[in-house]
Design an enzyme around this catalytic site. Structure first.
Site, PDB file in Angstrom:
ATOM      1  N   THR A 168       5.393  11.735   3.665  1.00  0.00           N
ATOM      2  CA  THR A 168       5.354  10.318   4.005  1.00  0.00           C
ATOM      3  C   THR A 168       4.547  10.087   5.274  1.00  0.00           C
ATOM      4  O   THR A 168       4.497  10.947   6.154  1.00  0.00           O
ATOM      5  CB  THR A 168       6.782   9.739   4.181  1.00  0.00           C
ATOM      6  OG1 THR A 168       6.697   8.366   4.536  1.00  0.00           O
ATOM      7  CG2 THR A 168       7.546  10.485   5.254  1.00  0.00           C
ATOM      8  N   ARG A 169       3.893   8.902   5.320  1.00  0.00           N
ATOM      9  CA  ARG A 169       3.208   8.463   6.543  1.00  0.00           C
ATOM     10  C   ARG A 169       3.719   7.091   6.950  1.00  0.00           C
ATOM     11  O   ARG A 169       3.123   6.426   7.782  1.00  0.00           O
ATOM     12  CB  ARG A 169       1.686   8.430   6.355  1.00  0.00           C
ATOM     13  CG  ARG A 169       1.201   7.804   5.077  1.00  0.00           C
ATOM     14  CD  ARG A 169      -0.310   7.651   5.053  1.00  0.00           C
ATOM     15  NE  ARG A 169      -0.726   6.293   5.253  1.00  0.00           N
ATOM     16  CZ  ARG A 169      -0.883   5.391   4.277  1.00  0.00           C
ATOM     17  NH1 ARG A 169      -0.652   5.733   3.020  1.00  0.00           N
ATOM     18  NH2 ARG A 169      -1.274   4.176   4.546  1.00  0.00           N
TER      19      ARG A 169
ATOM     20  N   HIS B  93      12.808   3.719   4.267  1.00  0.00           N
ATOM     21  CA  HIS B  93      13.753   2.635   4.035  1.00  0.00           C
ATOM     22  C   HIS B  93      14.753   3.098   2.971  1.00  0.00           C
ATOM     23  O   HIS B  93      14.717   4.237   2.492  1.00  0.00           O
ATOM     24  CB  HIS B  93      13.006   1.369   3.617  1.00  0.00           C
ATOM     25  CG  HIS B  93      12.001   0.918   4.638  1.00  0.00           C
ATOM     26  ND1 HIS B  93      12.371   0.499   5.903  1.00  0.00           N
ATOM     27  CD2 HIS B  93      10.642   0.851   4.605  1.00  0.00           C
ATOM     28  CE1 HIS B  93      11.292   0.172   6.593  1.00  0.00           C
ATOM     29  NE2 HIS B  93      10.230   0.384   5.833  1.00  0.00           N
TER      30      HIS B  93
ATOM     31  N   HIS C  50      13.449   4.723  -0.222  1.00  0.00           N
ATOM     32  CA  HIS C  50      12.960   6.096  -0.064  1.00  0.00           C
ATOM     33  C   HIS C  50      14.133   7.071  -0.056  1.00  0.00           C
ATOM     34  O   HIS C  50      14.046   8.172  -0.604  1.00  0.00           O
ATOM     35  CB  HIS C  50      12.167   6.230   1.237  1.00  0.00           C
ATOM     36  CG  HIS C  50      10.965   5.356   1.313  1.00  0.00           C
ATOM     37  ND1 HIS C  50      10.894   4.257   2.132  1.00  0.00           N
ATOM     38  CD2 HIS C  50       9.786   5.403   0.662  1.00  0.00           C
ATOM     39  CE1 HIS C  50       9.724   3.669   1.994  1.00  0.00           C
ATOM     40  NE2 HIS C  50       9.032   4.341   1.103  1.00  0.00           N
TER      41      HIS C  50
ATOM     42  N   ARG D 185       2.976   7.071  -6.847  1.00  0.00           N
ATOM     43  CA  ARG D 185       1.941   6.215  -7.430  1.00  0.00           C
ATOM     44  C   ARG D 185       0.850   6.044  -6.385  1.00  0.00           C
ATOM     45  O   ARG D 185       1.126   5.794  -5.212  1.00  0.00           O
ATOM     46  CB  ARG D 185       2.533   4.842  -7.766  1.00  0.00           C
ATOM     47  CG  ARG D 185       3.288   4.757  -9.083  1.00  0.00           C
ATOM     48  CD  ARG D 185       4.104   3.486  -9.145  1.00  0.00           C
ATOM     49  NE  ARG D 185       3.353   2.307  -8.744  1.00  0.00           N
ATOM     50  CZ  ARG D 185       2.739   1.467  -9.589  1.00  0.00           C
ATOM     51  NH1 ARG D 185       2.798   1.700 -10.884  1.00  0.00           N
ATOM     52  NH2 ARG D 185       2.099   0.411  -9.159  1.00  0.00           N
TER      53      ARG D 185
END
Length: 582
Positions: free
Chosen positions: A206-207, A211, A214, A300
């Site tokens: 992740t970057r 939340h 996730h 995605r």
């Protein structure tokens, strides 16, 4: 430790090997000796991206690479995603340098690689030196030679013109003073997994802040793979405009206690992302394999950079998943599909959007990234079903409402167009409103105080504008208002300044569109006359080009328009963007 055999989803055996992987460091004693000897070597000061690359070369994150790619390996990777020996490797890892520096280096020569403070990190034996076809690299690696792609823009406007290749010898790791307990090398993570007896590990890249969606996604991914979870955020270079990694890591730490401590860990990855979509997904998988992971979540449009120059996505939403799936058996790491999670209000829980059978009968809630940014910028409520209060609190500290943020107004136009006069009027109006300090960075003032040693060659004019951009970004970062009024004739330089500023706040480009004929008619300083007579060389609009801004936030016509009215148009634009209160 004996190898453990697991089966992939396609039924093929997958070898779980948590034994140490090769690193490129020499022993402590040899490193001390090399540091002394390196004083006599030519030194290259690494860029931030090169520092990230070198760290992962040295610690095995980029295994099997033994250094920066040779020309043959570079050509093979660009063309076929493979090294010359056939090994899968999708991303060219190159040491780009200026032509001037390259001219001082001979093949077979050792050079010292230093960080930006001059600390030696490694030496490199230069075996290859070549001038790459960057347009070809852009087309093959990123899918298009389109400067709307941040890595293509970097390739053409930041990276050096010459590539050096050759093996490296690691002397010491780059020093990180932040979150030191969260930074693990591949071998440190492998040792941690061995110690805890973890046989399957799914990595989540992740970057962005985490939340609730996730959290639910990662829970489900780990459960589906019957694996433990590694939250592995990138804290090197990400996409321009992303939230800084200090804020993101504080957000991650705020939600770690929402995960069972015995099944989840977090480590920081100092990777310089390229946002290369499908190729990047494969690259990320290989890097996680090196860190001891068996599964990897691919989202995605994984590592997609957004829209191209035509306003369309650079990559299809599932292109990355398809390419990863094609190579996962060879890579030895299995893909876990990213599920698009939405909140079902009727059941008060998150569910995968494509698995909701009664979607027409229930209320589905979702907040997009754009909507989240709007709510943050306008100080609006962010509901608890969407994010954790501790995460929202951290985001609000870093991203206060827009009317409290710093910003930059950047005027550009011909000499005599009225930039400085409008900028002065705008400064007075903003100071009259109060609330934030206002700084005017006028072209003449900057020339006198910051750039007095510079001439008016293209190189020097670019350097002058970059200095203005740097100062403006610092003012913006610290909550002030910067008003810049240089000529700034080159689009690439203006874009670079925009990127510098937008890390910290809004950037408003204002094209003062006064015609060259009107500017020459005004000519208060007599400069156009001297330029026509050939007494001033490289004069914008006469003997040097001006790149007209294509999409400025505001374009001002000044002929027969009072200065006060021009400044008021800027004020109205700032109000419409929420940067000042109406």
């Amino acid at each position: 430790m004996p190898l453990q055999i697991e089966m992939t989803s396609s039924g093929k055996p997958m070898v779980l090997d948590l034994a140490p992987i090769p690193e490129l460091y020499v022993s402590y004693e040899s490193a001390q000796k090399m540091k002394m000897e390196a004083a006599d070597l030519i030194s290259h000061d690494l860029s931030p991206r090169q520092c990230c690359d070198l760290e992962l070369l040295m610690n095995g994150g980029f295994n099997p690479l033994k250094g920066f790619l040779t020309e043959a390996d570079y050509d093979s990777v660009v063309d076929s995603m493979r090294l010359t020996d056939g090994t899968l490797w999708p991303m060219p890892i190159t040491l780009d340098v200026s032509a001037d520096f390259a001219s001082t280096v001979e093949l077979g020569q050792d050079i010292a690689l230093r960080d930006q403070e001059g600390v030696i990190l490694a030496t490199m034996t230069v075996t290859d030196k070549w001038t790459p076809n960057k347009s070809r690299e852009a087309e093959k690696v990123f899918g298009a030679d389109d400067k709307a792609h941040p890595a293509v823009n970097y390739l053409h406007n930041t990276a050096g013109d010459v590539y050096l290749g050759g093996p490296i010898t690691g002397i010491q790791q780059p020093v990180h003073y932040d979150f030191r307990g969260r930074r693990d090398t591949p071998n440190e993570l492998r040792a941690y997994f061995r110690k805890l007896g973890w046989r399957k590990v799914v990595a989540f890249q992740t970057r962005n802040p985490l939340h609730r969606a996730h959290q639910e996604l990662t829970f489900r991914a780990a459960k589906a793979a019957q694996a433990n979870l590694l939250i592995h955020p990138v804290v090197g270079m990400t996409k321009p405009g992303d939230i800084d990694h200090f804020t993101r890591v504080r957000c991650y730490e705020a939600v770690l206690d929402q995960y069972p401590s015995s099944t989840t860990t977090m480590s920081l990855l100092n990777l310089a992302m390229r946002m290369a979509g499908p190729r990047e997904a494969v690259w990320h998988g290989l890097i996680r394999k090196n860190h001891g992971c068996t599964h990897f979540i691919v989202g995605r449009d994984h590592a997609g950079p957004g829209k191209n120059s035509a306003g369309e996505d650079f990559y299809g939403p599932y292109d990355a998943q398809e390419l990863f799936r094609k190579h996962q058996d060879e890579m030895g790491i299995e893909m876990v599909d990213f599920k698009h999670m939405v909140y079902v209000q009727d059941r008060a829980q998150y569910e995968p959007a494509d698995e909701i059978a009664d979607k027409d009968d229930v209320t589905i809630l979702n907040i997009s990234g754009t909507e989240l940014r709007r709510r943050l910028s306008e100080g609006l409520e962010i509901p608890e079903w969407f994010s954790f209060p501790a995460v929202v609190e951290e985001l609000r500290k870093t991203r206060p409402p827009r009317a409290s943020q710093g910003f930059t107004v950047f005027f550009t136009g011909f000499s005599g167009s009225g930039k400085s006069t409008i900028a002065n009027a705008l400064m007075v109006k903003l100071m009259e409103m109060g609330g934030r300090p206002v700084t005017l960075l006028d072209g003449d003032i900057v020339r006198k105080n910051l750039s007095s040693e510079l001439g008016f060659s293209k190189e020097h004019r670019d350097l002058n504008i970059r200095r203005i951009g740097y100062v403006a970004s610092e003012i913006t970062k610290n909550g002030g208002i910067a008003i810049c009024a240089p000529i700034a004739p080159y689009e690439t330089t203006r874009q670079a300044v925009r990127e510098d500023v937008e890390q910290f706040g809004a950037f408003l480009e204002v094209h003062v569109a006064t015609s060259i004929e009107e500017c020459e008619r005004r000519d208060r300083k007599g400069l156009y006359k001297l330029a026509r007579e050939g007494k001033i060389k490289e004069f914008t609009g006469i003997s040097d080009p001006y790149d007209v801004p294509e999409n400025p936030e505001l374009r001002l016509e000044t002929e027969n328009v009072p200065i006060d009215n021009c400044a008021h148009q800027v004020i109205l634009k700032l109000e419409s963007l929420g940067l000042i209160k109406g």
